[in-house]
Design an enzyme around this catalytic site. Structure first.
Site, PDB file in Angstrom:
ATOM      1  CE  LYS A   1      -4.356  -1.913   1.380  1.00 46.05           C
ATOM      2  NZ  LYS A   1      -5.363  -2.142   2.408  1.00 46.05           N
TER       3      LYS A   1
ATOM      4  NE  ARG B   1      -7.725  -8.552   0.688  1.00 48.85           N
ATOM      5  CZ  ARG B   1      -7.361  -7.812  -0.363  1.00 48.85           C
ATOM      6  NH1 ARG B   1      -6.403  -6.920  -0.247  1.00 48.85           N
ATOM      7  NH2 ARG B   1      -7.968  -7.966  -1.529  1.00 48.85           N
TER       8      ARG B   1
HETATM    9  C1  9MG Z   1     -10.175  -5.638  -0.858  1.00 49.63           C
HETATM   10  N1  9MG Z   1      -9.200  -5.041   0.058  1.00 49.63           N
HETATM   11  C2  9MG Z   1      -8.202  -4.182  -0.272  1.00 49.63           C
HETATM   12  N2  9MG Z   1      -7.528  -3.829   0.832  1.00 49.63           N
HETATM   13  C3  9MG Z   1      -8.102  -4.491   1.868  1.00 49.63           C
HETATM   14  C4  9MG Z   1      -7.853  -4.547   3.256  1.00 49.63           C
HETATM   15  O1  9MG Z   1      -6.891  -3.826   3.813  1.00 49.63           O
HETATM   16  N3  9MG Z   1      -8.633  -5.351   4.006  1.00 49.63           N
HETATM   17  C5  9MG Z   1      -9.648  -6.077   3.455  1.00 49.63           C
HETATM   18  N4  9MG Z   1     -10.393  -6.839   4.273  1.00 49.63           N
HETATM   19  N5  9MG Z   1      -9.931  -6.047   2.148  1.00 49.63           N
HETATM   20  C6  9MG Z   1      -9.169  -5.280   1.378  1.00 49.63           C
END
Ligand code: 9MG
Length: 277
Positions: A222, A256
């Site tokens: 990010k 994630r």
């Molecule tokens: C779809 N998506 C993109 N970034 C995300 C994040 O930080 N958390 C979750 N749950 N979904 C995300």
């Protein structure tokens, strides 16, 4: 702690890695729909081989300025990939805010609904509540429009605001009959937050852990990381790993990530060092 999902009860006594499968035009679509589906299915296979504990499959890019697909377009992109993922013996999450895709994915035996809008679209709460056992990830986003969320986001106290929002959504779901054991929470790094807000959420993550549900976090590649180290998304692997480890050290249960193999390796070494429970 266990997380109840459709087909799997996920043991969160050790940190889990959720691998990202984006079926969006900026990922696999260069050669047309058929090739895109094949490539995305192969990507699912690869992430599982690399040690992903969960696959998260989505067809809507939430980057500011990205074109929002129609509901049918999103279903057409995601469903064939998700049906394949459901054969791979790991929990499968559908990353969507669309009630129609939620219902289609759950009918195809998806395990989890991951909604960046925390089921605020009309019909979304109902799609999940009427299912009875799927897991749900409730994420915080400022407003409900990714195109507008980064226009001067402001909070008195971002951690308190995120915490209150997640608590309210959790209560709303419980009120609708969704068992709390099905829920995980997510601060939504980068969703309507400045760099400083995102770092506050990392530094004070313990306040979100105190809400009593497992925490899922997404720092992978990010822009907050990119701005810190001055690197493009493709060069943010080391920073993404460091952020995942820092979040886990501060109590996150699920990370994630795009880079599954590297994250799995880093977590294995780190666990063996005795730093993680
Ligand atoms: C779809 N998506 C993109 N970034 C995300 C994040 O930080 N958390 C979750 N749950 N979904 C995300």
């Amino acid at each position: 702690m266990l997380w109840q999902t459709t087909r799997h009860s996920v043991d969160l006594s050790r940190p889990r890695v959720m691998g990202i499968v984006n079926v969006t035009p900026d990922s696999f679509f260069d050669g047309g729909r058929h090739l895109a589906t094949d490539a995305a299915r192969a990507h699912c296979d690869r992430l599982v081989q690399e040690g992903a504990d969960i696959l998260d499959i989505g067809g809507e890019s939430t980057r500011p300025g990205a074109h929002a697909p129609s509901e049918q377009e999103e279903i057409d992109r995601v469903l064939p990939v998700l049906e394949h993922a459901c054969t791979l013996n790991v929990p499968v999450s559908v990353d969507t805010s669309s009630p129609a895709l939620m219902r289609a994915a759950l009918a195809a035996r998806a395990d989890i609904v991951n909604d960046v809008r925390a089921l605020r679209r009309p019909g979304a709460l109902d799609a999940v509540a009427s299912h009875g056992s799927c897991g749900v990830c409730l994420m915080h986003m400022l407003g409900d429009d990714p195109a507008a969320m980064q226009q001067a986001p402001a909070y008195d106290d971002v951690v308190a605001a995120v915490s209150t929002f997640l608590q309210e959504r959790m209560h709303t779901l419980q009120h609708a009959g969704v068992d709390v054991g099905r829920l995980v929470l997510d601060p939504g790094i980068g969703f309507g937050k400045t760099q400083e807000h995102n770092w506050q959420l990392m530094q004070r993550q313990s306040e979100l852990i105190r809400l009593g549900r497992p925490l899922l976090v997404g720092w992978s590649r990010k822009s907050t990381l990119g701005l810190l180290i001055g690197r493009e998304a493709s060069e943010r692997l080391a920073a993404s790993i460091a952020a995942a480890l820092a979040a886990v050290q501060r109590g996150a249960h699920i990370v994630r990530v795009h880079d599954v193999a590297a994250t799995v390796d880093a977590l294995a070494v780190w666990r063996r060092s005795g730093l993680v429970a």
